[in-house]
Scaffold this motif. Structure first.
Motif, PDB file in Angstrom:
ATOM      1  N   ARG A 338       9.005  -4.410 -13.122  1.00  0.00           N
ATOM      2  CA  ARG A 338       8.273  -5.026 -14.064  1.00  0.00           C
ATOM      3  C   ARG A 338       8.447  -4.592 -15.579  1.00  0.00           C
ATOM      4  O   ARG A 338       8.180  -5.743 -16.331  1.00  0.00           O
ATOM      5  CB  ARG A 338       6.896  -4.563 -13.422  1.00  0.00           C
ATOM      6  N   PRO A 339       8.694  -3.583 -15.853  1.00  0.00           N
ATOM      7  CA  PRO A 339       9.065  -3.323 -17.420  1.00  0.00           C
ATOM      8  C   PRO A 339      10.000  -4.198 -17.863  1.00  0.00           C
ATOM      9  O   PRO A 339      10.203  -4.727 -19.038  1.00  0.00           O
ATOM     10  CB  PRO A 339       9.301  -1.788 -17.332  1.00  0.00           C
ATOM     11  N   LEU A 340      11.020  -4.223 -17.127  1.00  0.00           N
ATOM     12  CA  LEU A 340      12.325  -5.058 -17.569  1.00  0.00           C
ATOM     13  C   LEU A 340      11.952  -6.535 -17.820  1.00  0.00           C
ATOM     14  O   LEU A 340      12.219  -7.294 -18.695  1.00  0.00           O
ATOM     15  CB  LEU A 340      13.374  -5.036 -16.525  1.00  0.00           C
ATOM     16  N   TRP A 396      15.532 -11.830  -8.476  1.00  0.00           N
ATOM     17  CA  TRP A 396      16.290 -11.528  -7.058  1.00  0.00           C
ATOM     18  C   TRP A 396      16.067 -10.463  -6.286  1.00  0.00           C
ATOM     19  O   TRP A 396      15.815 -10.358  -5.321  1.00  0.00           O
ATOM     20  CB  TRP A 396      17.678 -11.808  -7.276  1.00  0.00           C
ATOM     21  N   VAL A 397      15.657  -9.127  -7.248  1.00  0.00           N
ATOM     22  CA  VAL A 397      15.532  -7.972  -6.444  1.00  0.00           C
ATOM     23  C   VAL A 397      14.129  -8.010  -5.886  1.00  0.00           C
ATOM     24  O   VAL A 397      13.794  -7.652  -4.937  1.00  0.00           O
ATOM     25  CB  VAL A 397      15.679  -6.866  -7.488  1.00  0.00           C
ATOM     26  N   PHE A 398      13.143  -8.677  -6.654  1.00  0.00           N
ATOM     27  CA  PHE A 398      11.825  -9.125  -6.358  1.00  0.00           C
ATOM     28  C   PHE A 398      11.810  -9.692  -5.043  1.00  0.00           C
ATOM     29  O   PHE A 398      10.871  -9.210  -4.149  1.00  0.00           O
ATOM     30  CB  PHE A 398      10.876  -9.506  -7.346  1.00  0.00           C
ATOM     31  N   LEU A 399      12.421 -10.931  -4.951  1.00  0.00           N
ATOM     32  CA  LEU A 399      12.316 -11.730  -4.055  1.00  0.00           C
ATOM     33  C   LEU A 399      12.872 -10.958  -2.505  1.00  0.00           C
ATOM     34  O   LEU A 399      12.359 -11.360  -1.479  1.00  0.00           O
ATOM     35  CB  LEU A 399      13.180 -12.934  -4.275  1.00  0.00           C
ATOM     36  N   GLY A 400      13.934 -10.143  -2.737  1.00  0.00           N
ATOM     37  CA  GLY A 400      14.502  -9.382  -1.611  1.00  0.00           C
ATOM     38  C   GLY A 400      13.468  -8.286  -1.060  1.00  0.00           C
ATOM     39  O   GLY A 400      13.739  -7.897  -0.018  1.00  0.00           O
ATOM     40  N   GLU A 401      12.543  -7.938  -1.951  1.00  0.00           N
ATOM     41  CA  GLU A 401      11.783  -6.796  -1.520  1.00  0.00           C
ATOM     42  C   GLU A 401      10.128  -7.072  -1.563  1.00  0.00           C
ATOM     43  O   GLU A 401       9.468  -6.432  -0.655  1.00  0.00           O
ATOM     44  CB  GLU A 401      11.756  -5.769  -2.659  1.00  0.00           C
ATOM     45  N   MET A 402       9.628  -7.922  -2.151  1.00  0.00           N
ATOM     46  CA  MET A 402       8.064  -8.135  -2.272  1.00  0.00           C
ATOM     47  C   MET A 402       7.499  -8.521  -1.274  1.00  0.00           C
ATOM     48  O   MET A 402       6.234  -8.278  -0.901  1.00  0.00           O
ATOM     49  CB  MET A 402       7.924  -8.991  -3.673  1.00  0.00           C
ATOM     50  N   PHE A 403       7.819  -9.307  -0.403  1.00  0.00           N
ATOM     51  CA  PHE A 403       7.132 -10.038   0.758  1.00  0.00           C
ATOM     52  C   PHE A 403       7.052  -8.908   2.213  1.00  0.00           C
ATOM     53  O   PHE A 403       8.027  -8.392   2.419  1.00  0.00           O
ATOM     54  CB  PHE A 403       7.933 -11.224   1.326  1.00  0.00           C
ATOM     55  N   PRO A 404       5.861  -9.244   2.551  1.00  0.00           N
ATOM     56  CA  PRO A 404       5.704  -8.442   4.093  1.00  0.00           C
ATOM     57  C   PRO A 404       6.491  -8.660   4.816  1.00  0.00           C
ATOM     58  O   PRO A 404       7.157  -9.692   4.926  1.00  0.00           O
ATOM     59  CB  PRO A 404       4.278  -8.674   4.364  1.00  0.00           C
ATOM     60  N   ASN A 405       7.298  -7.835   5.801  1.00  0.00           N
ATOM     61  CA  ASN A 405       8.175  -8.314   6.890  1.00  0.00           C
ATOM     62  C   ASN A 405       7.845  -9.410   7.762  1.00  0.00           C
ATOM     63  O   ASN A 405       8.912 -10.314   8.192  1.00  0.00           O
ATOM     64  CB  ASN A 405       8.346  -7.147   7.937  1.00  0.00           C
ATOM     65  N   VAL A 456       3.394 -11.969 -15.499  1.00  0.00           N
ATOM     66  CA  VAL A 456       3.745 -10.669 -14.914  1.00  0.00           C
ATOM     67  C   VAL A 456       2.684  -9.549 -15.017  1.00  0.00           C
ATOM     68  O   VAL A 456       2.365  -8.741 -13.982  1.00  0.00           O
ATOM     69  CB  VAL A 456       5.090 -10.243 -15.704  1.00  0.00           C
ATOM     70  N   LEU A 457       1.974  -9.574 -16.069  1.00  0.00           N
ATOM     71  CA  LEU A 457       0.742  -8.527 -16.395  1.00  0.00           C
ATOM     72  C   LEU A 457      -0.053  -8.665 -15.337  1.00  0.00           C
ATOM     73  O   LEU A 457      -0.611  -7.601 -14.800  1.00  0.00           O
ATOM     74  CB  LEU A 457       0.409  -8.646 -17.609  1.00  0.00           C
ATOM     75  N   LYS A 458      -0.595  -9.783 -14.903  1.00  0.00           N
ATOM     76  CA  LYS A 458      -1.624 -10.033 -14.008  1.00  0.00           C
ATOM     77  C   LYS A 458      -1.252 -10.006 -12.544  1.00  0.00           C
ATOM     78  O   LYS A 458      -1.898  -9.449 -11.563  1.00  0.00           O
ATOM     79  CB  LYS A 458      -2.351 -11.267 -14.559  1.00  0.00           C
ATOM     80  N   PHE A 459      -0.383 -10.679 -12.148  1.00  0.00           N
ATOM     81  CA  PHE A 459       0.134 -10.928 -10.734  1.00  0.00           C
ATOM     82  C   PHE A 459       1.260 -10.229 -10.156  1.00  0.00           C
ATOM     83  O   PHE A 459       1.178 -10.012  -8.906  1.00  0.00           O
ATOM     84  CB  PHE A 459       0.380 -12.375 -10.644  1.00  0.00           C
TER      85      PHE A 459
END
Length: 472
Positions: A338-340, A396-405, A456-459
């Motif tokens: 998020r900071p990046l 790309w990192v977010f999309l690989g990690e953020m969703f529930p299984n 990014v800040l809100k969601f």
């Protein structure tokens, strides 16, 4: 694609694999799809003006030929997850390698404009597959302590592919005496530019035979012994392998195969987390980053820079892209995703505003005034730097990690498809927008960079250090 990882109770979160070098090799081999993604996406930059001349077409038609590959990308991204769940991640990589090869040969030897467009769609389908399979596979084989950095390999491979394509284009242009339509061995220079991709495509196919299948997929099809062996290779001998297999299998039993229907909510169409993924994907493209990789040679020529120098600046931009990506790879697991993203949005907005100002100047003898020309070149490189050290990697990192299984496969496919559709919109509209008002076009991109900050800040929630099972 179902992709489960160790839960917090497994104790594997901080475990260092015994064979990290092997894990890096596996990741790098899988990321070759990202290399081809970057190469195939940007190699067209060197052929744009030659295609315009060869087929005597206007900006609108030219834009459609350039952008049509992105339709294939969207289709490939949307279907890759389902294909991978049926036949495995490795088979998907091999299919995309074959499609990359076919596209390269066809694009280099087109009969007419229509079949050039068809071959670009074929290559686009392969890019779309690679854009989904690469991040998902890497997330599934990576130990959590290294997942952010290893996940960054995909974007690193993309930017290296972009840079190599521009270097190859520049070299071919030199052999053709600076003429994109100059003859080399019976073919025009631009045909060689598009055809050289055969080499990395074949290498990608060969490497896919040297890496193991995802242990998650193997468990899903009942191949527990093979999965146990691969888990030992990537997570080390200090992990209770039977417990790990049972843990993954239990998590997979709790979930079901994700489908488009699973993504739907009661009020907003998609579930909120899916909209966040779509938003990340769309903002990544609406800042206009791919203008720098699809049209930079044409852009610089339009403001008075000669063709050879324009190709050189396309290459230097690619080098900046690599530098920014390396910075992101170093920082993504230290300061967080998020900071990046916030730093990148701010830097991109400022750089794009300077570009808009520079392009607002009247041309003198077909060139920008000296000050505006220098500002445009510097701002373009700064823009790419801030994109690369932030949104280029973290999305790309977010999309690989953020969703529930339970929805990861379908959600990743939808988000990636949205990314390609946004990419298509920018790519197809740029030539006409540039003819209308180049400065105004960059003001639009600046606005999207600014709007990405409150988004990014809100969601967007941080995913640094969390196991995949914790994404709920």
């Amino acid at each position: 694609m179902s992709s489960t990882a160790q839960g917090p109770e497994s104790g594997a979160r901080a475990a260092h694999p015994d064979h990290l070098g092997h894990v890096i090799f596996i990741t790098a081999a899988a990321a070759m799809g990202g290399f081809l993604f970057g190469y195939d996406s940007s190699v067209i930059n060197g052929a744009v003006e030659a295609i315009r001349s060869r087929y005597d077409i206007g900006s609108g038609t030219l834009a459609q030929v350039i952008a049509i590959a992105l339709i294939g990308c969207a289709i490939g991204a949307a279907t890759a997850g389902r294909i991978a769940d049926r036949i495995g991640r490795i088979r998907c990589m091999q299919i995309s390698a074959v499609l990359f090869t076919i596209s390269a040969v066809g694009s280099a030897l087109p009969f007419a404009l229509w079949d050039l467009a068809i071959w670009r769609v074929v290559g686009g389908f392969a890019i779309g597959m690679a854009s989904v399979i690469g991040p998902a596979y890497i997330a599934e084989v990576s130990p959590p302590a290294y997942r952010g950095r290893l996940g960054s390999f995909q974007q690193a491979a993309i930017v290296i592919g972009i840079a190599i394509s521009q270097l190859v284009n520049y070299g071919i242009l030199q052999l053709a005496d600076g003429d994109q339509r100059g003859k080399i061995g019976g073919l025009e220079a631009w045909q060689w530019m598009l055809g050289v991709m055969v080499v990395p495509a074949i290498l990608y196919g060969l490497l896919s035979f040297a890496i193991p299948e995802s242990p998650r997929f193997l468990i899903s099809v009942g191949k527990h012994d093979r999965a146990r062996k691969i888990l030992e290779e990537v997570e080390g001998t200090n992990v209770d392998l039977d417990a790990r297999v049972n843990e993954i299998e239990t998590a997979m039993r709790r979930e079901h195969k994700s489908s488009f229907k699973d993504l739907l909510g009661s009020k907003m169409g998609f579930l909120p987390i899916v909209w966040v993924g779509i938003g990340l994907s769309v903002f990544q493209q609406l800042v206009g980053i791919n203008v720098a990789f699809y049209y930079s040679a044409t852009l610089w020529q339009s403001v008075g820079i000669d063709p050879t120098d324009s190709f050189f600046y396309s290459f230097t931009t690619s080098i900046i892209n690599i530098i920014g990506t390396v910075i992101a790879m170093v920082l993504v697991d230290r300061v967080g995703r998020r900071p990046l993203a916030l730093v990148g949005s701010t830097g991109m907005a400022i750089a794009l505003a300077f570009e808009a100002w520079a392009f607002s100047a009247d041309l003198v003898d077909g060139k920008l005034p000296t000050l505006q020309g220098v500002v445009a070149l510097v701002a373009a490189h700064v823009f790419v730097l801030f994109f690369a050290l932030s949104w280029g990697v973290v999305v790309w990192v977010f999309l690989g990690e953020m969703f529930p299984n339970r929805i990861r496969a379908a959600a990743l496919g939808v988000a990636a498809s949205a990314q390609w559709i946004a990419n298509w919109a920018i790519t197809a509209s740029f030539p006409s927008l540039a003819d209308w008002n180049l400065s105004g076009t960059y003001i639009i991109y600046t606005c999207f960079a600014v709007l990405s900050i409150p988004f990014v800040l809100k969601f967007v929630k941080e995913t640094k250090g969390k196991a995949l099972e914790e994404m709920g």
